[in-house]
Design an enzyme around this catalytic site. Structure first.
Site, PDB file in Angstrom:
ATOM      1  N   HIS A 108       1.960 -36.681  27.751  1.00  0.00           N
ATOM      2  CA  HIS A 108       1.426 -36.323  29.093  1.00  0.00           C
ATOM      3  C   HIS A 108       1.280 -37.566  30.015  1.00  0.00           C
ATOM      4  O   HIS A 108       0.642 -37.575  31.047  1.00  0.00           O
ATOM      5  CB  HIS A 108       0.154 -35.743  28.943  1.00  0.00           C
ATOM      6  CG  HIS A 108      -0.025 -34.814  27.854  1.00  0.00           C
ATOM      7  ND1 HIS A 108      -0.607 -35.066  26.691  1.00  0.00           N
ATOM      8  CD2 HIS A 108       0.294 -33.539  27.985  1.00  0.00           C
ATOM      9  CE1 HIS A 108      -0.436 -33.732  26.044  1.00  0.00           C
ATOM     10  NE2 HIS A 108       0.073 -32.903  26.850  1.00  0.00           N
ATOM     11  N   GLY A 143      22.078   0.446  39.048  1.00  0.00           N
ATOM     12  CA  GLY A 143      22.048   1.958  38.675  1.00  0.00           C
ATOM     13  C   GLY A 143      21.087   2.150  37.379  1.00  0.00           C
ATOM     14  O   GLY A 143      20.821   3.032  36.852  1.00  0.00           O
ATOM     15  N   HIS A 176      17.475   1.537  37.872  1.00  0.00           N
ATOM     16  CA  HIS A 176      16.228   1.618  38.420  1.00  0.00           C
ATOM     17  C   HIS A 176      15.518   2.634  37.694  1.00  0.00           C
ATOM     18  O   HIS A 176      14.368   2.621  37.265  1.00  0.00           O
ATOM     19  CB  HIS A 176      16.089   1.508  39.843  1.00  0.00           C
ATOM     20  CG  HIS A 176      14.998   1.573  40.588  1.00  0.00           C
ATOM     21  ND1 HIS A 176      13.948   0.564  40.501  1.00  0.00           N
ATOM     22  CD2 HIS A 176      14.191   2.483  40.874  1.00  0.00           C
ATOM     23  CE1 HIS A 176      12.649   0.871  41.115  1.00  0.00           C
ATOM     24  NE2 HIS A 176      12.901   2.069  41.362  1.00  0.00           N
ATOM     25  N   GLY A 177      16.170   3.840  37.648  1.00  0.00           N
ATOM     26  CA  GLY A 177      15.635   5.051  37.116  1.00  0.00           C
ATOM     27  C   GLY A 177      15.349   4.769  35.778  1.00  0.00           C
ATOM     28  O   GLY A 177      14.155   5.328  35.237  1.00  0.00           O
ATOM     29  N   SER A 208      11.711  -5.060  38.296  1.00  0.00           N
ATOM     30  CA  SER A 208      10.922  -3.908  38.769  1.00  0.00           C
ATOM     31  C   SER A 208       9.855  -4.096  37.683  1.00  0.00           C
ATOM     32  O   SER A 208       8.654  -3.463  38.155  1.00  0.00           O
ATOM     33  CB  SER A 208      11.725  -2.884  38.213  1.00  0.00           C
ATOM     34  OG  SER A 208      12.885  -2.577  39.200  1.00  0.00           O
ATOM     35  N   GLY A 268       7.277 -12.455  44.804  1.00  0.00           N
ATOM     36  CA  GLY A 268       8.504 -11.952  45.182  1.00  0.00           C
ATOM     37  C   GLY A 268       9.108 -12.533  46.438  1.00  0.00           C
ATOM     38  O   GLY A 268      10.275 -12.675  46.616  1.00  0.00           O
ATOM     39  N   ARG A 319      21.223  -7.177  43.708  1.00  0.00           N
ATOM     40  CA  ARG A 319      22.686  -6.978  43.841  1.00  0.00           C
ATOM     41  C   ARG A 319      23.222  -6.641  45.059  1.00  0.00           C
ATOM     42  O   ARG A 319      23.998  -6.996  45.560  1.00  0.00           O
ATOM     43  CB  ARG A 319      23.096  -5.966  42.629  1.00  0.00           C
ATOM     44  CG  ARG A 319      24.515  -5.713  42.678  1.00  0.00           C
ATOM     45  CD  ARG A 319      24.980  -4.685  41.417  1.00  0.00           C
ATOM     46  NE  ARG A 319      26.218  -4.500  41.415  1.00  0.00           N
ATOM     47  CZ  ARG A 319      26.852  -3.560  42.170  1.00  0.00           C
ATOM     48  NH1 ARG A 319      26.340  -2.667  42.796  1.00  0.00           N
ATOM     49  NH2 ARG A 319      28.149  -3.390  42.190  1.00  0.00           N
ATOM     50  N   ASP A 344      16.799   2.361  49.613  1.00  0.00           N
ATOM     51  CA  ASP A 344      16.542   1.292  48.401  1.00  0.00           C
ATOM     52  C   ASP A 344      15.685   2.355  47.459  1.00  0.00           C
ATOM     53  O   ASP A 344      14.804   2.914  47.738  1.00  0.00           O
ATOM     54  CB  ASP A 344      15.443   0.340  49.010  1.00  0.00           C
ATOM     55  CG  ASP A 344      15.245  -0.777  47.800  1.00  0.00           C
ATOM     56  OD1 ASP A 344      15.940  -1.456  47.409  1.00  0.00           O
ATOM     57  OD2 ASP A 344      13.928  -0.581  47.591  1.00  0.00           O
ATOM     58  N   GLY A 386      13.797   0.934  44.811  1.00  0.00           N
ATOM     59  CA  GLY A 386      12.235   0.625  44.945  1.00  0.00           C
ATOM     60  C   GLY A 386      11.577   1.286  45.770  1.00  0.00           C
ATOM     61  O   GLY A 386      10.170   1.697  45.199  1.00  0.00           O
TER      62      GLY A 386
END
Length: 584
Positions: free
Chosen positions: A221, A408, A410-411, A453, A494, A549, A562, A564
């Site tokens: 340290h 593709g 997200h679901g 997500s 984010g 993306r 979108d 989300g």
């Protein structure tokens, strides 16, 4: 020049997020212990003394890398360069205690000593047998007459290795302690620092050293060492360090040693191998027998420059435990079969991720017919279950929306996260704290979904509820306040703003509507929030994406919704439907 670091904007959860990544990568070996920053080896042997190690994070692969077959049974991870707290340590011990006793091994630092001591007291109060061995191999940090003031650094590796073997050999606690202390007392390390590390969130490094300087014996340290000098050739560095080790340990021709050359974070392997080349020439000259040698990065302080050399003086007894096979993703010796042999039979096995065939809706109940003016804890649980089923049912729709401009997935991710939340919630009947239900669901999503997500939608539930005083009933004002906290946390984490084509485009106006209408009652407030989320979702069709993306598509993303933001709309729609009673 400041050091560039690969971090998220909000570094307050860097340890938890990093540990989550590690455990996701190596989930066939490890299992997290509750909601603590601690984990256990799935295949640890039963009916033996348990070994628990731990300390501050930021020194990887110490301590996380030394848990596994023939090594530690569990690891307690503190914050960056800070000891884990007593509760965390105790929970790690309880998870692996077999009734034969628990040995704690950790570095000899004031914070670790205090917290592990307190954890031992807590364990003993619950009837557990405990003992500890503090590592103090850094002989540059104090003279021999104050050996208990010395720090623990890379020598931890050897002590943990031998302690793990002694535990697995079935020795009793006292004998395990004796063997472990013998290993510790025959281990010495000296380090050399050429540049500092920088801790996450800090603008300044842990210490300052000129570009043409180095320091012998500096601590991990930035604690002072023996001497600061100008840079010198590798052969001269090694000569100084070798002579210090020989004098400290009183080594002579014919002595057998194990040797560890350790990079402190940023030193490349080419240079570490050069160190060993220079070291070997001297050991060979003086007749030392090198029983084993390893050159790698074992104990670091972020991107600190430099290296350390560790000697372990061996005898026949220590060799037996040193040679015992072991395995972890970061440290292995010999041949060890069945390193995950107990994982499939673990009663506490984590549930599998989302299964498309496992979509049986939960039985949803409400505390009364008609409109709910507030949500008691059981209503809250049922509302979250209802929302989970709603998202799972909309998995194909969310996949279709995301496929147009995204990956593709997200679901799949949302359905998997909601399935995990659902499994947790189904076990919480009778929970009296409504906020804890949101926390549990959010944590389940965070730990299971992966990707952005998982963090964002886990935070939608978790961030707002975390830290709130326990409450059995949630009012309109409570829900508005909670979701505002979640929005703030999501944007801080984010960085997304309205217009960036993300879930924030639906969440931010929904939160504004919650705050503006909280005095009108729960249903009217949620109706306003649902409509605001719908409008925000529709507005995403007009935007160029700033994240994910879709960002690379530029104007080609215009016209597409979108995914989300769509999920946010469905969540608020589910809240409204449940409160209104329109759930059939």
């Amino acid at each position: 020049m400041s050091t560039k670091k690969i971090l998220n904007k909000d570094v307050s959860n860097v340890v938890e997020e990093s540990l989550t990544g590690y455990l996701m990568a190596y989930k066939k070996y490890y299992k997290k212990i509750g909601e603590y920053n601690a984990f256990q080896y799935r295949g640890h042997r039963k009916d033996k003394v348990a070994l628990v190690i731990g300390g501050g994070s930021g020194h990887e692969p110490l301590f996380t890398g030394y848990c596994g077959a023939g090594l530690a049974d569990a690891v307690a991870c503190g914050n960056i360069c800070a000891s884990p707290n007593p509760e965390l340590i105790m929970m790690a011990a309880k998870a692996v205690d077999q009734g034969k006793g628990v040995l704690f091994v950790y570095g000899n630092y004031a914070g670790d000593n205090l917290n592990f001591d307190m954890a031992e007291e807590m364990c003993r109060a619950e009837g557990m047998k405990t003992a500890h061995v503090r590592e103090w191999d850094d002989f540059a940090s104090a003279p021999k007459e104050r050996i208990t003031d010395r720090r623990g650094i890379a020598g931890d590796v050897y002590t943990i290795k031998i302690a793990g073997a002694a535990c697995d050999a079935g020795l009793d606690l006292d004998e395990v302690v004796r063997i472990t202390e013998k290993a510790r007392d025959n281990t010495n390390t000296i380090g050399l620092a050429t540049s500092p590390g920088t801790l996450p969130g800090n603008d300044k490094p842990t210490f300052e050293i000129a570009d043409d300087e180095m320091e012998f014996g500096m601590g991990l340290h930035g604690e002072p060492g023996i001497e600061r000098t100008k840079m010198m050739p590798c052969c001269d560095m090694v000569e100084r360090m070798y002579n210090e080790l020989m004098a400290e340990m009183g080594l002579k021709s014919g002595d057998e040693i194990a040797v560890l050359v350790n990079g402190l974070g940023s030193t490349p392997l080419l240079e570490l191998n050069l160190v060993y080349y220079e070291l070997y020439k001297r050991m060979h000259r003086d007749g030392l027998k090198v029983y084993d040698a390893e050159v790698k990065t074992y104990c670091t302080c972020m991107e600190m420059g430099g290296f350390s050399i560790t000697f372990l003086k061996l005898d026949d007894e220590l060799k037996k435990y040193y040679d015992a096979p072991c395995y972890s993703p970061y440290y292995a010796k010999g041949s060890f079969s069945g390193v995950v042999e107990d994982a499939s039979s673990d009663a506490d096995e984590e549930e599998p991720e989302f299964d498309e065939t496992d979509v049986e809706p939960a039985v949803i109940t409400r505390s009364k017919d008609g409109v709910l003016e507030e949500l008691n804890a059981e209503d809250t649980r049922n509302m979250l279950l209802y929302i989970a089923d709603k998202i799972i049912a909309n998995k194909p729709y969310l996949t279709e929306v995301d496929s147009a401009i995204g990956d593709g997935d997200h679901g799949i991710g949302m359905a998997g996260g909601m399935q995990k939340a659902k499994k947790k919630l189904l076990k919480m009947q009778g929970e009296e704290n409504a906020y804890h239900l949101f926390e549990t669901a959010g944590q389940a999503m965070l730990m299971s979904m992966g990707g952005a997500s998982g963090v964002i939608f886990g935070s939608l539930y978790l961030a707002g509820a975390k830290g709130m005083d326990p409450k059995g009933t949630i009012t309109a004002e409570d829900l508005a306040r909670m979701e505002k906290k979640s929005l703030d946390a999501i944007q801080e984490r984010g960085g997304a703003q309205v217009g960036d084509k993300t879930m924030v485009d639906a969440l931010a106006p929904a939160v504004d509507a919650l705050e503006a209408n909280s005095g009108k009652g729960l249903l009217e407030m949620l109706k306003a929030a649902e409509e605001a989320a719908r409008c925000g979702m529709e507005d995403t069709k007009k935007y160029v994406a700033k994240f994910g993306r879709a960002k690379s598509l530029l104007e080609r993303a215009i016209g597409h919704q979108d995914a989300g933001a769509t999920s946010v709309y469905l969540i608020f729609q589910g809240m409204r439907e449940f409160v209104e009673g329109a759930i059939d």
